[in-house]
Motif scaffolding. Structure first.
Motif, PDB file in Angstrom:
ATOM      1  N   UNK B  68       0.832  -1.208   0.000  1.00  0.00           N
ATOM      2  CA  UNK B  68       0.000   0.000   0.000  1.00  0.00           C
ATOM      3  C   UNK B  68       0.862   1.251   0.000  1.00  0.00           C
ATOM      4  N   UNK B  69       0.377   2.279  -0.676  1.00  0.00           N
ATOM      5  CA  UNK B  69       1.023   3.584  -0.591  1.00  0.00           C
ATOM      6  C   UNK B  69       0.094   4.485   0.195  1.00  0.00           C
ATOM      7  N   UNK B  70       0.620   5.039   1.255  1.00  0.00           N
ATOM      8  CA  UNK B  70      -0.225   5.856   2.130  1.00  0.00           C
ATOM      9  C   UNK B  70       0.311   7.284   2.166  1.00  0.00           C
ATOM     10  N   UNK B  71      -0.580   8.193   2.406  1.00  0.00           N
ATOM     11  CA  UNK B  71      -0.231   9.606   2.312  1.00  0.00           C
ATOM     12  C   UNK B  71      -0.691  10.355   3.563  1.00  0.00           C
ATOM     13  N   UNK B  72       0.078  11.378   3.922  1.00  0.00           N
ATOM     14  CA  UNK B  72      -0.324  12.223   5.049  1.00  0.00           C
ATOM     15  C   UNK B  72       0.153  13.650   4.804  1.00  0.00           C
ATOM     16  N   UNK B  73      -0.651  14.594   5.234  1.00  0.00           N
ATOM     17  CA  UNK B  73      -0.258  15.999   5.145  1.00  0.00           C
ATOM     18  C   UNK B  73       0.152  16.497   6.530  1.00  0.00           C
ATOM     19  N   UNK B  74       1.407  16.897   6.667  1.00  0.00           N
ATOM     20  CA  UNK B  74       1.866  17.517   7.909  1.00  0.00           C
ATOM     21  C   UNK B  74       1.649  19.021   7.813  1.00  0.00           C
ATOM     22  N   UNK B  75       0.961  19.561   8.781  1.00  0.00           N
ATOM     23  CA  UNK B  75       0.694  21.007   8.778  1.00  0.00           C
ATOM     24  C   UNK B  75       1.880  21.764   9.377  1.00  0.00           C
ATOM     25  N   UNK B  76       2.324  22.801   8.674  1.00  0.00           N
ATOM     26  CA  UNK B  76       3.401  23.656   9.188  1.00  0.00           C
ATOM     27  C   UNK B  76       2.825  25.058   9.363  1.00  0.00           C
ATOM     28  N   UNK B  77       3.193  25.720  10.439  1.00  0.00           N
ATOM     29  CA  UNK B  77       2.720  27.089  10.672  1.00  0.00           C
ATOM     30  C   UNK B  77       3.911  28.006  10.895  1.00  0.00           C
ATOM     31  N   UNK B  78       3.741  29.229  10.474  1.00  0.00           N
ATOM     32  CA  UNK B  78       4.773  30.229  10.748  1.00  0.00           C
ATOM     33  C   UNK B  78       4.262  31.154  11.853  1.00  0.00           C
ATOM     34  N   UNK B  79       4.771  30.946  13.065  1.00  0.00           N
ATOM     35  CA  UNK B  79       4.344  31.762  14.197  1.00  0.00           C
ATOM     36  C   UNK B  79       5.276  32.953  14.411  1.00  0.00           C
ATOM     37  N   UNK B  80       6.172  33.176  13.475  1.00  0.00           N
ATOM     38  CA  UNK B  80       7.130  34.273  13.613  1.00  0.00           C
ATOM     39  C   UNK B  80       6.647  35.540  12.927  1.00  0.00           C
ATOM     40  N   UNK B  81       7.596  36.481  12.821  1.00  0.00           N
ATOM     41  CA  UNK B  81       7.232  37.779  12.241  1.00  0.00           C
ATOM     42  C   UNK B  81       7.871  38.025  10.882  1.00  0.00           C
ATOM     43  N   UNK B  82       8.692  37.052  10.441  1.00  0.00           N
ATOM     44  CA  UNK B  82       9.279  37.168   9.104  1.00  0.00           C
ATOM     45  C   UNK B  82       8.867  35.955   8.280  1.00  0.00           C
ATOM     46  N   UNK B  83       9.091  36.032   6.990  1.00  0.00           N
ATOM     47  CA  UNK B  83       8.691  34.926   6.121  1.00  0.00           C
ATOM     48  C   UNK B  83       9.487  33.670   6.454  1.00  0.00           C
ATOM     49  N   UNK B  84       8.788  32.542   6.505  1.00  0.00           N
ATOM     50  CA  UNK B  84       9.458  31.264   6.758  1.00  0.00           C
ATOM     51  C   UNK B  84       9.759  30.627   5.410  1.00  0.00           C
ATOM     52  N   UNK B  85      11.028  30.332   5.216  1.00  0.00           N
ATOM     53  CA  UNK B  85      11.427  29.706   3.952  1.00  0.00           C
ATOM     54  C   UNK B  85      11.612  28.215   4.177  1.00  0.00           C
ATOM     55  N   UNK B  86      10.901  27.414   3.406  1.00  0.00           N
ATOM     56  CA  UNK B  86      11.123  25.957   3.459  1.00  0.00           C
ATOM     57  C   UNK B  86      12.194  25.657   2.425  1.00  0.00           C
ATOM     58  N   UNK B  87      13.390  25.453   2.911  1.00  0.00           N
ATOM     59  CA  UNK B  87      14.534  25.309   1.995  1.00  0.00           C
ATOM     60  C   UNK B  87      14.571  23.935   1.339  1.00  0.00           C
ATOM     61  N   UNK B  88      14.393  22.911   2.139  1.00  0.00           N
ATOM     62  CA  UNK B  88      14.482  21.541   1.616  1.00  0.00           C
ATOM     63  C   UNK B  88      13.588  20.631   2.441  1.00  0.00           C
ATOM     64  N   UNK B  89      13.072  19.610   1.812  1.00  0.00           N
ATOM     65  CA  UNK B  89      12.480  18.507   2.572  1.00  0.00           C
ATOM     66  C   UNK B  89      13.263  17.257   2.177  1.00  0.00           C
ATOM     67  N   UNK B  90      13.726  16.535   3.164  1.00  0.00           N
ATOM     68  CA  UNK B  90      14.628  15.410   2.902  1.00  0.00           C
ATOM     69  C   UNK B  90      14.077  14.131   3.518  1.00  0.00           C
ATOM     70  N   UNK B  91      13.465  13.266   2.687  1.00  0.00           N
ATOM     71  CA  UNK B  91      12.997  11.991   3.236  1.00  0.00           C
ATOM     72  C   UNK B  91      14.183  11.097   3.577  1.00  0.00           C
ATOM     73  N   UNK B  92      13.970  10.190   4.524  1.00  0.00           N
ATOM     74  CA  UNK B  92      15.073   9.347   4.981  1.00  0.00           C
ATOM     75  C   UNK B  92      15.353   8.196   4.040  1.00  0.00           C
ATOM     76  N   UNK B 134      14.480  24.739   7.268  1.00  0.00           N
ATOM     77  CA  UNK B 134      13.874  26.061   7.113  1.00  0.00           C
ATOM     78  C   UNK B 134      14.857  27.143   7.570  1.00  0.00           C
ATOM     79  N   UNK B 135      14.426  28.387   7.441  1.00  0.00           N
ATOM     80  CA  UNK B 135      15.278  29.496   7.908  1.00  0.00           C
ATOM     81  C   UNK B 135      14.924  29.939   9.333  1.00  0.00           C
ATOM     82  N   UNK B 136      14.190  29.082  10.059  1.00  0.00           N
ATOM     83  CA  UNK B 136      13.919  29.381  11.469  1.00  0.00           C
ATOM     84  C   UNK B 136      15.228  29.227  12.254  1.00  0.00           C
ATOM     85  N   UNK B 137      15.787  30.304  12.763  1.00  0.00           N
ATOM     86  CA  UNK B 137      17.098  30.199  13.407  1.00  0.00           C
ATOM     87  C   UNK B 137      17.092  29.330  14.664  1.00  0.00           C
ATOM     88  N   UNK B 138      15.935  29.206  15.303  1.00  0.00           N
ATOM     89  CA  UNK B 138      15.908  28.412  16.530  1.00  0.00           C
ATOM     90  C   UNK B 138      15.808  26.910  16.233  1.00  0.00           C
TER      91      UNK B 138
END
Lengths: 496, 388
Positions: B68-92, B134-138
């Motif tokens: 089976x191929x299964x799918x899921x959507x992970x929700x990401x939120x930007x709680x900061x005050x500047x734009x959040x850049x999603x630079x890369x997503x890297x599956x294992x 991402x570019x979230x420094x923390x």
């Protein structure tokens, strides 16, 4: 005066400090000599690992956690002989990188004792397992293969202030390594996957380890367990045997993980040598610091390792592995016909395909010097693992690249259906076929509808554009690059 | 906290980049290169930073069927005050695909990462991860974790056939059982072996719905290694094909590894050494001599036995051909040498490629002469490619 005194104090203090030693662990190699050139970012590979090791300034000792091979054995293009050549190349690389130990994994055992005996002659890289024993008198084990139950390695100066002050000669730090292979990975069940070869005995770690730990008590300053086991089992061993400073786990974890379990560090570097775990041990403190390193594109490739990789590629060519891949019959007695055979009826599509990277995928492989590698070729030619599929550039030049039939399937029946409907036969097919009334007739549409040929599924793309080989793949944007132009509708284009 | 949850927590911690007491740090690129800097997207306002929050970083698919191929959507939120850049997503691993819905998330905005997991190569409990850079420094890298327990609708036991060595003349019969752990009414329509060395003798449906596929390595199978796949076709919609890889070797009196001695690419003037392992399975059989033989397009040479003399040193290959120097020669491995084992004697030999070898592809063969009646001569192809 005061600065001079401080400097003197600092120098004195430094001379009394023990030198840190670095233990370096790489995980399941799984035959991953280098990242696929299509991958972004390029992670891991022996060429980057060597560069990193050369950059270390402190004394270090490197250890492999098992499974020289063991990639997807069901993957297209996979050949057992290629695994053996990979293993041999990896052993050469480990020797160059001064590895001291390879902890036996279940995929190593799966190569067979003869291959293991060949790969591990008496020499610098020791094959270790504390709970695997070879039966000395079994007729199925006539090989001269030594698997040691433990190894003590001396590394660094290991100074302590006391002997220095007493004028004693500093002694190196003694690291005692034990290694286990989880019994859960051997057996007939699907969970285990690998059957224990005849003449080989596996002992439960809980039974095998205690006497060896006792034996090493006075022989080693630091005890490390190399655990070729699922992480949860390694955590259990860390709890059960607090004598270990570190448990280096090396099975089944994709990414580096570090856990402090009951005051023992348990770490895994992940798979395929993409990351390393470093344990920097300070003899003065009697404790260590763990660091994980990702071998990414910022590390240059070692020239020595690149020449080893070139050597490996040439060996694939010399042994003609491409011609030795398994070839399965195609369903319904179909066969591949080559992309050129599609062009008479689908000229616009053929022309467009010729402008895409799919058409030149084989040339890309040639330029990269990987055209003799079956694992690479599987995604750069048509039907490598099938009867009538690609054999070589000379024998099957129309099956190079990601051709029409890579996505649409073998085309012989489709062409036969077209001919059946056409009394004039195949020799009369032309790119501009005349209709009854001087109308250009493109038969592609009606033929597709008749025999159902040509339907593609996006799932098919993911066979090659997977996370390992094309992590930036996004169906929608990539699809736009290869989407065929609309073919001229029947009865609309009048031939002048 | 349960152990599983604890592990996930630590995975997350290491990916955050730093962990407490003794200093665990994730040094990307190591000490050899400067660590990656997290910089905000072009228009980041000084003093304002993006902040990634992920309501659910772990998703369990529960029990799913293999294939089976299964799918899921992970929700990401930007709680900061500047734009959040999603630079890369890297599956294992190659089994997991991950695609972000967008690359830039405005302050207060949301995005998701669509993750698809293909279970075809797994059985049992599986944990896979996707790293989000991402570019979230923390938290420059956040780990999303997928868990699943993969059931088989159709299972083969054993799932791999490691046959080891089979004595020629003895043959071996074996059985693979195909069953449905889920209790579906299983039908096996066909089974094929991709190698003649392993033949299917029968496919029998048994009383409990289990299919027994009986296989045989014939007594008169030729000596040598064999491998391939047993392909079983079933009526399972999820697993219509089960593939069971197999590997074994029919041994007679002598076996040799490797089956082909390729040197690969060697720079002119450097030479190279490869080893050859000769194993005797019959104590009554002896090695007579090993010699380098000529090959078509190669270099006719007449070799002396590498084993005729006692001292473990290189023995010379007398040239009668056109080559300017010896190309391949033999010597006993000073460390390995020969040794006795339950079956008989073993030999580890060095095959030496001369530094004088000329540029080009060189091919030949090694001929191993023994006192065996069934294997008086074993030929091992040998090759090298010399480059300037």
């Amino acid at each position: 005066m005061i600065p001079c005194a401080l400097l003197l104090l600092a120098l004195l203090s430094a001379s009394l400090q023990a030198q840190e030693v670095c233990l370096l662990f790489s995980g399941e190699e799984r035959g991953y000599l280098e990242p696929c050139g299509c991958a972004k970012p390029l992670l891991g590979g022996i060429a980057k690992r060597h560069t990193f090791l050369k950059s270390l300034s402190e004394p270090w000792l490197s250890v492999s956690l098992g499974d020289l091979v063991g990639g997807d054995t069901l993957a297209a293009g996979h050949l057992r002989r290629q695994d053996e050549l990979k293993a041999e190349t990896l052993i050469q690389a480990l020797k160059i990188m001064n590895y001291s130990i390879h902890n036996l994994g279940e995929m190593d055992l799966d190569m067979g004792l003869e291959v293991l005996a060949y790969l591990f002659p008496p020499g610098p890289v020791t094959l270790l397992s504390s709970n695997i024993r070879l039966s000395g008198s079994h007729p199925d084990t006539p090989y001269t293969l030594e698997i040691v139950p433990y190894k003590v390695c001396e590394v660094g100066a290991g100074l302590t202030p006391a002997p220095v002050r007493a004028g004693l000669k500093p002694t190196p730090l003694r690291i005692g390594f034990l290694g286990i292979l989880s019994p859960t990975l051997l057996g007939p069940s699907p969970m285990a996957g690998v059957t224990l070869p005849p003449g080989v005995e596996i002992i439960p770690p809980a039974e095998a380890l205690p006497p060896l730990i006792k034996e090493l008590k006075d022989k080693a300053d630091v005890l490390v367990l190399l655990s070729h086991a699922p992480l949860e089992e390694s955590l259990g061993l860390a709890s059960d045997f607090p004598e270990f400073h570190l448990v280096a786990s090396g099975h089944g974890a994709d990414h580096p993980i570090v856990i402090n379990k009951d005051n023992t560090w348990v770490s895994t570097p992940g798979i395929k040598g993409k990351h390393l775990v470093l344990y920097r041990y300070n003899p003065d403190k009697g404790s260590g610091v763990i660091e994980t390193v990702t071998l990414d594109e910022r590390l240059a490739d070692s020239a020595l390792m690149l020449s080893l990789l070139d050597n490996y590629q040439e060996r694939l060519k010399e042994e003609k592995l491409l011609s030795r891949v398994e070839r399965f019959p195609l369903p319904r007695q179909t066969s591949y016909v080559g992309s050129r055979a599609c062009s008479p009826c689908h000229p616009a599509v053929f022309q467009h395909w010729g402008s895409t990277l799919h058409a030149t995928a084989y040339e890309t492989l040639l330029k990269a010097g990987r055209a003799s590698d079956p694992e690479c070729a599987a995604c750069h030619v048509v039907g490598l693992n099938y009867v009538s599929g690609f054999q070589s550039q000379d024998i099957s030049p129309d099956l190079t690249g990601v051709g029409c039939e890579t996505c649409h399937g073998p085309g012989s029946l489709h062409i036969a259906n077209a001919h059946r409907d056409r009394p004039s036969g195949p020799s009369n097919i032309s790119p501009l076929e005349r209709g009854d009334k001087g109308v250009r007739k493109d038969r592609s549409k009606d033929l597709s509808l008749q025999d159902g040929y040509g339907k593609v599924s996006p799932e098919g793309c993911k066979g090659c554009h997977d996370a390992e080989h094309g992590p930036t793949f996004q169906l929608e944007s990539y699809w736009e690059r290869v989407k065929h132009p609309a073919e001229t509708p029947i009865s609309t284009a009048v031939v002048r | 906290m349960k152990r599983g949850a604890s592990i996930v927590l630590y995975i997350t911690l290491i990916c955050i980049g730093y962990y407490g007491r003794e200093g665990l740090c994730n040094t990307e690129g190591g000490g050899a290169t400067p660590p990656e800097r997290s910089e905000g997207p072009g228009g980041a306002t000084p003093g304002k930073i993006p902040r990634l929050t992920v309501p659910e970083s772990i998703h369990s698919f529960g029990q799913i069927y293999r294939g089976e191929k299964v799918q899921h959507h992970f929700l990401l939120k930007n709680a900061g005050e500047a734009e959040l850049e999603i630079k890369k997503v890297r599956p294992s691993c190659g089994c997991t695909a991950a695609v972000p819905s967008q690359n830039v998330v405005p302050p207060g905005g949301e995005a998701y990462v669509e993750v698809t997991f293909d279970s075809k190569n797994f059985v049992g409990k599986v944990t896979k991860t996707v790293m989000v850079d991402t570019n979230d420094p923390s938290e420059p890298t956040h780990t999303l974790t997928l868990e699943a327990f993969i059931l088989e609708e159709v299972a083969a036991e054993p799932s791999r056939l490691t046959l080891g060595q089979i004595r020629q003349g003895e043959g071996r019969s074996l059985k693979v059982e195909v069953k449905s752990p889920t209790g579906m009414e299983l039908k096996v329509s066909e089974a094929q072996s991709s190698s003649r060395a392993l033949e299917i003798t029968s496919i029998e449906k048994q009383a409990d719905g289990l299919y027994a596929i009986k296989l045989e390595v014939k007594k008169d199978s030729p000596a040598g290694r064999f491998d391939g796949d047993l392909v079983v076709r079933t009526n399972s919609p999820r697993q219509p094909i089960i593939t069971i890889p197999f590997f074994g070797e029919v041994v007679s009196d002598v076996s040799v590894f490797p089956p082909q001695l390729s040197f690969g690419l060697v720079r002119r003037g450097t030479g190279a050494v490869r080893q050859l392992l000769i194993t005797f399975h019959n104590p009554g059989v002896r090695l007579v001599r090993v010699e380098v033989a000529s090959a078509s397009g190669g270099f006719p040479t007449e070799a002396q036995s590498a084993l005729s003399g006692n001292p473990p040193q290189a023995e010379k290959v007398r040239e009668t051909g056109p080559l300017p120097a010896e190309v391949f020669s033999l010597r006993r491995d000073p460390e390995g040498g020969s040794s006795s084992a339950p079956g008989g004697e073993n030999y580890r030999m060095d095959v030496v490629l001369s530094k004088e070898a000329p540029v080009g592809r060189l091919e030949g063969s090694l001929e191993i002469h023994t006192t065996s009646i069934s294997q008086p001569l074993i030929t091992v192809p040998i090759s090298a490619t010399i480059k300037e």
